[in-house]
Design a protein around this motif. Structure first.
Motif, short mmCIF file in Angstrom:
data_model
loop_
_atom_site.label_atom_id
_atom_site.label_comp_id
_atom_site.label_asym_id
_atom_site.label_seq_id
_atom_site.Cartn_x
_atom_site.Cartn_y
_atom_site.Cartn_z
N TYR A 129 37.67 21.28 -24.86
CA TYR A 129 38.26 20.31 -23.81
C TYR A 129 38.48 18.92 -24.36
O TYR A 129 37.74 18.43 -24.93
N VAL A 130 39.58 18.41 -24.08
CA VAL A 130 40.10 17.05 -24.34
C VAL A 130 40.48 16.41 -23.08
O VAL A 130 41.60 16.70 -22.55
N ASP A 131 39.31 15.43 -22.45
CA ASP A 131 39.86 14.94 -21.25
C ASP A 131 40.20 13.43 -21.30
O ASP A 131 39.78 12.73 -21.97
N PHE A 132 41.21 13.26 -20.43
CA PHE A 132 41.84 11.87 -20.36
C PHE A 132 42.41 11.68 -18.81
O PHE A 132 43.31 12.26 -18.58
N GLY A 133 41.64 10.80 -18.10
CA GLY A 133 42.04 10.55 -16.66
C GLY A 133 42.08 11.86 -16.07
O GLY A 133 40.77 12.51 -15.96
N HIS A 134 42.98 12.11 -15.26
CA HIS A 134 43.24 13.47 -14.51
C HIS A 134 43.70 14.36 -15.09
O HIS A 134 43.84 15.57 -14.82
N ARG A 135 43.82 14.34 -16.56
CA ARG A 135 44.44 15.47 -17.43
C ARG A 135 43.26 15.83 -18.26
O ARG A 135 42.37 15.24 -18.51
N SER A 136 43.51 17.19 -18.68
CA SER A 136 42.42 17.84 -19.55
C SER A 136 43.38 18.77 -20.33
O SER A 136 44.48 19.30 -19.91
N ILE A 137 42.97 18.87 -21.62
CA ILE A 137 43.69 19.85 -22.47
C ILE A 137 42.63 20.77 -23.00
O ILE A 137 41.62 20.60 -23.36
N MET A 138 42.96 22.11 -22.71
CA MET A 138 42.03 23.13 -23.03
C MET A 138 42.26 23.96 -24.17
O MET A 138 43.57 24.47 -24.09
N ASN A 139 41.72 24.26 -25.23
CA ASN A 139 41.87 24.85 -26.28
C ASN A 139 41.11 26.14 -26.49
O ASN A 139 40.05 26.13 -26.28
N TYR A 140 41.90 27.19 -26.91
CA TYR A 140 41.11 28.35 -27.24
C TYR A 140 42.12 29.20 -28.35
O TYR A 140 43.12 29.64 -27.83
N GLU A 141 41.43 28.94 -29.66
CA GLU A 141 42.30 29.69 -30.75
C GLU A 141 43.62 29.28 -30.65
O GLU A 141 44.21 28.10 -30.99
#
Length: 384
Positions: free
Chosen positions: A217-229
């Motif tokens: 998980y990379v969170d910034f503000g109201h945004r999130s980047i979710m990574n799986y493989e």
């Protein structure tokens, strides 16, 4: 069709308009109130803020204020910046910018502006259709709970034959959570970036590519980047005010990404099997050609050997009349025999080398198939 563009902070509006070119018509302003007046009087398709003139902080503030106005809520906003760092792009994205174009990328200014404008138009056209299609899809489900949505996606994704179909299935499932997202899927044979409308946004694509190895998980503000493989998902409207819903979305959406990754791997394996089949067919064809060449070559070798032996016999026959055999005669006969032996050895050695190309090719194929995991790049190299 002509497009109107508002520009804040342009030092030379005419030069910028020439650089962007038709069909864009630029209006340059310096004040917030002037900007609002122009936007109300003349509908615009894109807003450009020149951070080099306004400053980065001022550009961010302008964008946040504009996004609070209804008239700018869906209008694409592009920043022209002096630098183009990852932190700047994250801040710009959080502030509401649709793209950030640095000085070193000004050569593609027109293409980048076209992309954000056309993306917004496509979103507007497809929004109603997607909503209707998603509602019908989820009505057909007996269980509309989060679990039911996830199970249905895991069932449906197994029928997807390519990354486009897989991405659209995932976006249908994400609609149940009310999320606005960008998706990136990285297969062995290419990278697929897409929005719910099937198109891709440059800024979001770059963010996901650069953050794919920075944790789950990379969170910034109201945004999130979710990574799986092989899958990354950029969620643009995370409910950070509701901790319970925020955690539930992360948990449930992550299981969707796991299913999507499994299908990406399956599609890669399927593609590799197709490449392997093509390789085997080509290998059989090449082997047949090589074996035919070997047969023809060995027949020619045998013919040449026969000629050499015959020549040797003729030479001996011509020399045998000199049965008295002085020293000169003995050397002549010896030379004939030595020449015949050398020629015979040379021809045999050439014949032994004829199948070297076939053996090398077969060794490479055998090594590849004995490796356990078939490497896609190695398959491509052999096919070429």
């Amino acid at each position: 069709m002509d497009y109107n563009a508002l520009v804040i902070g342009a030092t030379n509006c005419q030069q910028l308009e020439q650089q962007i070119g038709s069909p864009y018509s630029l209006t340059c302003v310096d004040e917030f109130e002037t900007l609002l007046a122009h936007a109300v009087a003349t509908p615009c398709q894109v807003l450009i803020i020149n951070e080099v003139i306004t400053g980065m902080a001022a550009a961010m503030d302008w964008c946040r204020k504009l996004k609070q106005e209804d008239i700018f809520n869906d209008m694409p906003i592009v920043m022209l910046a002096d630098r183009d760092e990852l932190a700047d792009r994250m801040d710009a994205f959080e502030a509401g910018f649709d793209d950030l174009i640095g000085n070193d990328a000004m050569w593609e200014l027109r293409a980048r502006i076209d992309r954000v404008v056309f993306n917004k138009l496509a979103n507007a056209q497809l929004k109603a259709q997607l909503q209707q299609a998603n509602e019908m899809a989820f009505i057909a489900m007996s269980d509309t709970s989060d679990l039911g949505v996830n199970v249905q996606f895991l069932l449906d994704c197994n029928t997807c034959n390519n990354l486009d179909e897989l991405g659209m299935r995932l976006f249908q499932a994400l609609q149940n959570y009310g999320l606005s997202c960008s998706l990136q899927m990285r297969s062995e044979h290419g990278i697929k970036n897409m929005e719910a409308n099937g198109m891709a946004k440059a800024m979001e694509s770059v963010l996901m590519e650069e953050c794919k190895d920075q944790g789950r998980y990379v969170d910034f503000g109201h945004r999130s980047i979710m990574n799986y493989e092989s899958v990354s998902l950029l969620v643009k409207n995370m409910p950070v005010e509701d901790d319970k819903k925020y955690g539930a979305i992360k948990d449930n959406v992550f299981s969707l990404l796991q299913g999507a990754h499994a299908r990406v791997v399956a599609l890669d394996n399927q593609k590799n099997l197709e490449l392997e089949g093509t390789l085997v067919k080509q290998m059989v064809s090449q082997m047949r050609g090589q074996m035919a060449d070997v047969d023809d070559s060995y027949q020619e070798v045998m013919r040449q050997i026969a000629d050499v032996v015959e020549n040797m016999a003729d030479g001996v026959e011509e020399s045998i009349q000199f049965l008295g055999m002085d020293e000169h005669q003995e050397r002549a006969l010896q030379k004939i025999m030595e020449t015949g032996i050398l020629d015979t050895n040379r021809i045999f050695n050439e014949g032994m080398q004829l199948d070297r190309g076939l053996k090398d090719f077969l060794n490479q194929v055998e090594h590849l198939f004995n490796a356990g995991h078939i490497d896609a790049s190695e398959l491509q190299r052999l096919l070429q």
